[in-house]
Design a protein around this motif. Structure first.
Motif, PDB file in Angstrom:
ATOM      1  N   ASP A 255       0.827  -1.203   0.000  1.00 30.09           N
ATOM      2  CA  ASP A 255       0.000   0.000   0.000  1.00 30.09           C
ATOM      3  C   ASP A 255       0.863   1.255   0.000  1.00 30.09           C
ATOM      4  OD1 ASP A 255       0.918   0.324   2.625  1.00 30.09           O
ATOM      5  OD2 ASP A 255      -0.970  -0.295   3.544  1.00 30.09           O
ATOM      6  N   THR A 256       0.217   2.400  -0.039  1.00 30.58           N
ATOM      7  CA  THR A 256       0.927   3.675  -0.136  1.00 30.58           C
ATOM      8  C   THR A 256       1.876   3.887   1.036  1.00 30.58           C
ATOM      9  OG1 THR A 256      -0.842   4.706  -1.412  1.00 30.58           O
ATOM     10  CG2 THR A 256       0.624   6.184  -0.208  1.00 30.58           C
ATOM     11  N   ASP A 257       1.439   3.556   2.233  1.00 28.98           N
ATOM     12  CA  ASP A 257       2.300   3.753   3.408  1.00 28.98           C
ATOM     13  C   ASP A 257       3.564   2.910   3.314  1.00 28.98           C
ATOM     14  OD1 ASP A 257       0.466   5.515   4.412  1.00 28.98           O
ATOM     15  OD2 ASP A 257      -0.437   4.114   5.829  1.00 28.98           O
ATOM     16  N   ALA A 258       3.417   1.661   2.882  1.00 31.34           N
ATOM     17  CA  ALA A 258       4.588   0.785   2.763  1.00 31.34           C
ATOM     18  C   ALA A 258       5.544   1.286   1.684  1.00 31.34           C
ATOM     19  CB  ALA A 258       4.139  -0.643   2.456  1.00 31.34           C
ATOM     20  N   ILE A 259       4.982   1.809   0.585  1.00 26.00           N
ATOM     21  CA  ILE A 259       5.832   2.363  -0.475  1.00 26.00           C
ATOM     22  C   ILE A 259       6.595   3.576   0.045  1.00 26.00           C
ATOM     23  CG2 ILE A 259       5.824   3.483  -2.732  1.00 26.00           C
ATOM     24  CD1 ILE A 259       3.357   1.745  -3.413  1.00 26.00           C
ATOM     25  N   CYS A 260       5.909   4.456   0.766  1.00 25.71           N
ATOM     26  CA  CYS A 260       6.570   5.641   1.323  1.00 25.71           C
ATOM     27  C   CYS A 260       7.674   5.241   2.299  1.00 25.71           C
ATOM     28  CB  CYS A 260       5.554   6.544   2.016  1.00 25.71           C
ATOM     29  SG  CYS A 260       4.420   7.366   0.874  1.00 25.71           S
ATOM     30  N   ALA A 261       7.421   4.209   3.098  1.00 26.74           N
ATOM     31  CA  ALA A 261       8.459   3.722   4.004  1.00 26.74           C
ATOM     32  C   ALA A 261       9.654   3.190   3.223  1.00 26.74           C
ATOM     33  CB  ALA A 261       7.890   2.630   4.914  1.00 26.74           C
ATOM     34  N   GLY A 262       9.389   2.551   2.073  1.00 29.23           N
ATOM     35  CA  GLY A 262      10.474   2.073   1.222  1.00 29.23           C
ATOM     36  C   GLY A 262      11.291   3.221   0.646  1.00 29.23           C
ATOM     37  N   ILE A 263      10.625   4.307   0.259  1.00 29.60           N
ATOM     38  CA  ILE A 263      11.340   5.489  -0.233  1.00 29.60           C
ATOM     39  C   ILE A 263      12.289   6.007   0.841  1.00 29.60           C
ATOM     40  CG2 ILE A 263      11.061   7.906  -0.945  1.00 29.60           C
ATOM     41  CD1 ILE A 263       8.412   7.063  -2.251  1.00 29.60           C
ATOM     42  N   LYS A 264      11.799   6.032   2.071  1.00 31.29           N
ATOM     43  CA  LYS A 264      12.644   6.506   3.176  1.00 31.29           C
ATOM     44  C   LYS A 264      13.824   5.564   3.408  1.00 31.29           C
ATOM     45  CE  LYS A 264      12.602   7.861   8.020  1.00 31.29           C
ATOM     46  NZ  LYS A 264      11.802   7.989   9.268  1.00 31.29           N
ATOM     47  N   ASP A 265      13.578   4.264   3.358  1.00 28.09           N
ATOM     48  CA  ASP A 265      14.664   3.289   3.553  1.00 28.09           C
ATOM     49  C   ASP A 265      15.754   3.458   2.495  1.00 28.09           C
ATOM     50  OD1 ASP A 265      13.670   1.887   5.822  1.00 28.09           O
ATOM     51  OD2 ASP A 265      12.244   0.858   4.541  1.00 28.09           O
ATOM     52  N   ILE A 266      15.345   3.643   1.250  1.00 25.60           N
ATOM     53  CA  ILE A 266      16.326   3.827   0.175  1.00 25.60           C
ATOM     54  C   ILE A 266      17.135   5.095   0.420  1.00 25.60           C
ATOM     55  CG2 ILE A 266      16.593   4.315  -2.291  1.00 25.60           C
ATOM     56  CD1 ILE A 266      14.238   2.423  -2.787  1.00 25.60           C
ATOM     57  N   VAL A 322       4.180   5.970   9.317  1.00 25.23           N
ATOM     58  CA  VAL A 322       3.075   5.043   9.521  1.00 25.23           C
ATOM     59  C   VAL A 322       3.334   3.750   8.766  1.00 25.23           C
ATOM     60  CG1 VAL A 322       0.594   4.695   9.200  1.00 25.23           C
ATOM     61  CG2 VAL A 322       1.444   6.930   9.903  1.00 25.23           C
ATOM     62  N   GLY A 323       3.866   3.866   7.550  1.00 23.33           N
ATOM     63  CA  GLY A 323       4.152   2.682   6.759  1.00 23.33           C
ATOM     64  C   GLY A 323       5.209   1.787   7.382  1.00 23.33           C
ATOM     65  N   GLU A 324       6.126   2.372   8.114  1.00 19.25           N
ATOM     66  CA  GLU A 324       7.170   1.614   8.785  1.00 19.25           C
ATOM     67  C   GLU A 324       6.727   1.163  10.166  1.00 19.25           C
ATOM     68  OE1 GLU A 324      10.136  -0.538   8.898  1.00 19.25           O
ATOM     69  OE2 GLU A 324      10.127   0.781   7.179  1.00 19.25           O
ATOM     70  N   ALA A 325       5.469   1.457  10.514  1.00 17.83           N
ATOM     71  CA  ALA A 325       4.924   1.150  11.840  1.00 17.83           C
ATOM     72  C   ALA A 325       5.740   1.820  12.935  1.00 17.83           C
ATOM     73  CB  ALA A 325       4.854  -0.364  12.073  1.00 17.83           C
ATOM     74  N   ARG A 326       6.242   3.033  12.628  1.00 20.13           N
ATOM     75  CA  ARG A 326       6.961   3.798  13.636  1.00 20.13           C
ATOM     76  C   ARG A 326       6.099   4.912  14.218  1.00 20.13           C
ATOM     77  NH1 ARG A 326      12.531   4.808  10.186  1.00 20.13           N
ATOM     78  NH2 ARG A 326      13.230   2.655  10.094  1.00 20.13           N
ATOM     79  N   GLU A 327       4.994   5.216  13.537  1.00 17.83           N
ATOM     80  CA  GLU A 327       4.088   6.247  14.028  1.00 17.83           C
ATOM     81  C   GLU A 327       2.688   5.684  14.104  1.00 17.83           C
ATOM     82  OE1 GLU A 327       3.040  10.917  13.124  1.00 17.83           O
ATOM     83  OE2 GLU A 327       3.075   9.519  11.440  1.00 17.83           O
ATOM     84  N   ILE A 328       1.971   6.008  15.175  1.00 15.97           N
ATOM     85  CA  ILE A 328       0.563   5.654  15.275  1.00 15.97           C
ATOM     86  C   ILE A 328      -0.242   6.936  15.404  1.00 15.97           C
ATOM     87  CG2 ILE A 328       1.016   3.418  16.345  1.00 15.97           C
ATOM     88  CD1 ILE A 328       0.114   4.682  19.016  1.00 15.97           C
ATOM     89  N   LEU A 329      -1.467   6.879  14.929  1.00 17.41           N
ATOM     90  CA  LEU A 329      -2.390   7.997  15.037  1.00 17.41           C
ATOM     91  C   LEU A 329      -3.585   7.561  15.874  1.00 17.41           C
ATOM     92  CD1 LEU A 329      -2.361   9.185  11.306  1.00 17.41           C
ATOM     93  CD2 LEU A 329      -1.002  10.089  13.202  1.00 17.41           C
TER      94      LEU A 329
END
Length: 504
Positions: A255-266, A322-329
């Motif tokens: 999903d979008t959150d996981a993709i955004c987390a991947g962008i950050k990891d790269i 959120v995608g990296e499960a480091r933030e909760i809302l």
């Protein structure tokens, strides 16, 4: 498969393409407890692997076909590949692109000498228009994925990976749009190393290959999401589906959150900003690694492109945690009484608060939109929610709520025309754990907080807009408290935007 291996080994790609490095992702490997590598196709001249297939197709055209000119339909990266290849070979190129294509890709096509034609809202509409122009003008169509020469050109990525990594590889993760890259890599890898898994990864909202494999026939999706525009394809290619059905070990979705987390990891590992489609395969790799902790070889993801529009960065940054499960809302209900905010922040302890939004709406309960950065979100979230519920706070986890993340977080508020004696302050305080509690301690519990908006932006100082109900007779005492607090602040009570939208 042998025919494709032969075509891949004979592909003409290095007239314009580079042999890209296979970089170790040291930080991510430490987190996933196993070797992780990134195939850097973002380093190609057009910042995408698409140059390989486009050039291999065009370079093999006859002189008569070259004189006619080429045309293609593309959401961007294939378009740049065709434009660059045609430019190097002295061929006229017409590129039909959806009007939704990021401006950075349209400008790149024009930079390489291509004639960019913007048509339709989707790839399919652009594709149909390109086919019409092909017939009307006698042009040669260069398909973005469903062509044996294009597939063979993309397959050279697989050749390089196996040369660069002779040690065991458990799985190679490949982004899938129409399927050309996945079909090409799988054709070569499965011939030489059949034990190595080749796994496709698609966005949750554009999973045309996954749907086709499940139905055992090509299907047309009703619609596709455009966040990962490089893989926003409603139907997998005919030839690519045939190959992927035979050769892929599966297709995952992200999903979008996981993709955004991947962008950050790269970015954290190799300091490049991948486009959403470029980080898609890494999102799948991470999900696989978490589901398969005992692995027998390296995991490799393809960084397929880096044509990122700058104005997307804010959205990516907010969704990555959120995608990296480091933030909760959380949506939390607390009593609307003086001192309740301070007590609530004390319950949160030293957890890093990333967002805190509230606007007075009545005299009974206060509804707070709060974001928290956690080390282990799964465990810590359960503990925190249980703690808040024991203290009789109403709690709703909205971390996975798309409406909350896209819209509601920016709309918390409203007018409070009956609220007397409200003062609005714009304040700054050092961005460190406990700083928000220190700010509330400094203000004290003598006055009711009526508005609070805070969002962590990763800077040295946090910026807060706070409303406090201070009777006229308490103004001097309140001002003295602010001076003692020592935080820079500005009185915004007469701000016209506040008067118009929040005061009424």
């Amino acid at each position: 498969m042998i025919d494709y291996v032969r075509k891949i080994l004979n592909a003409r790609v290095y007239d314009v393409a580079l042999q890209t490095p296979l970089d170790p992702m040291v930080r991510l490997a430490r987190r996933l407890d196993g070797p992780v590598f990134l195939k850097r196709e973002d380093l190609q001249p057009i910042f995408s692997f698409k140059i390989r297939g486009a050039h291999n197709r065009i370079a093999q055209l006859s002189d008569e076909a070259r004189a006619a000119g080429v045309i293609c339909a593309s959401a961007g990266n294939h378009a740049q590949g065709v434009a660059l290849s045609a430019n190097r070979l002295g061929i006229e190129a017409t590129i039909v692109m959806p009007v939704t294509t990021p401006a950075i890709k349209v400008e790149a096509v024009r930079y390489w000498g291509g004639n960019a034609v913007l048509y339709g809202d989707t790839f399919d509409e652009a594709h149909a228009h390109a086919r019409q122009l092909e017939r009307e003008r006698g042009l040669i169509f260069v398909h973005p994925y469903d062509d044996p020469d294009v597939i063979a050109g993309q397959g050279t990525v697989g050749v390089e990976i196996l040369h660069q990594h002779p040690d065991p590889i458990e799985a190679i993760f490949v982004p899938v749009g129409g399927g050309g890259l996945a079909a090409g890599i799988a054709s070569y890898v499965k011939f030489l190393r059949p034990e190595t898994k080749v796994i496709g990864v698609e966005p949750t909202d554009a999973a045309s290959m996954k749907a086709a494999l499940e139905a055992d026939e090509r299907v047309v999706l009703d619609r596709v999401g455009l966040f990962a525009d490089g893989v926003a394809v409603r139907q997998a290619g005919e030839e690519t589906f045939r190959l992927c059905r035979q050769l892929l070990d599966g297709v995952m979705v992200a999903d979008t959150d996981a993709i955004c987390a991947g962008i950050k990891d790269i970015f954290e590992d190799v300091r490049v900003l991948a486009e959403p489609a470029g980080a898609l395969s890494l999102a799948g790799l991470k999900a696989y690694a978490q589901a398969n902790p005992r692995r027998s070889g390296s995991l490799i993801a393809i960084s397929s492109g880096a044509n990122m529009n700058f104005d997307r960065l804010r959205h990516v940054a907010e969704r990555a945690e959120v995608g990296e499960a480091r933030e909760i809302l959380l949506a939390v209900t607390i009593p609307e009484v003086p001192g309740s905010y301070r007590r609530f922040i004390q319950v949160l302890g030293n957890r890093a608060i990333t967002e805190f939004n509230y606007r007075y709406a009545g005299s009974s309960d206060a509804h707070v939109f709060v974001g928290l950065k956690l080390g282990d979100a799964t465990r810590e979230k359960a503990e925190l929610v249980a703690q808040l519920e024991r203290l009789s706070y109403g709690v709703i986890d909205i971390s996975a709520d798309e409406t909350a993340k896209l819209h509601v977080r920016y709309m918390v508020g409203g007018r409070a025309p009956t609220l007397d004696d409200e003062i609005i302050l714009r304040c700054e305080f050092p961005e460190r754990p406990g700083a928000l509690l220190g700010f509330l301690d400094g203000i004290g519990t003598d006055w009711n907080i009526t508005l609070f908006h805070y969002r962590n932006h990763g800077a040295d100082y946090g910026r807060v807009l706070v409303g406090v109900q201070v009777p006229q007779g308490d103004r001097a005492k309140f001002d003295a408290r602010l001076v003692a607090l020592g935080y820079p602040h500005e009185d915004e009570t007469d701000n016209p935007a506040y008067r118009l939208f929040l005061r009424g």
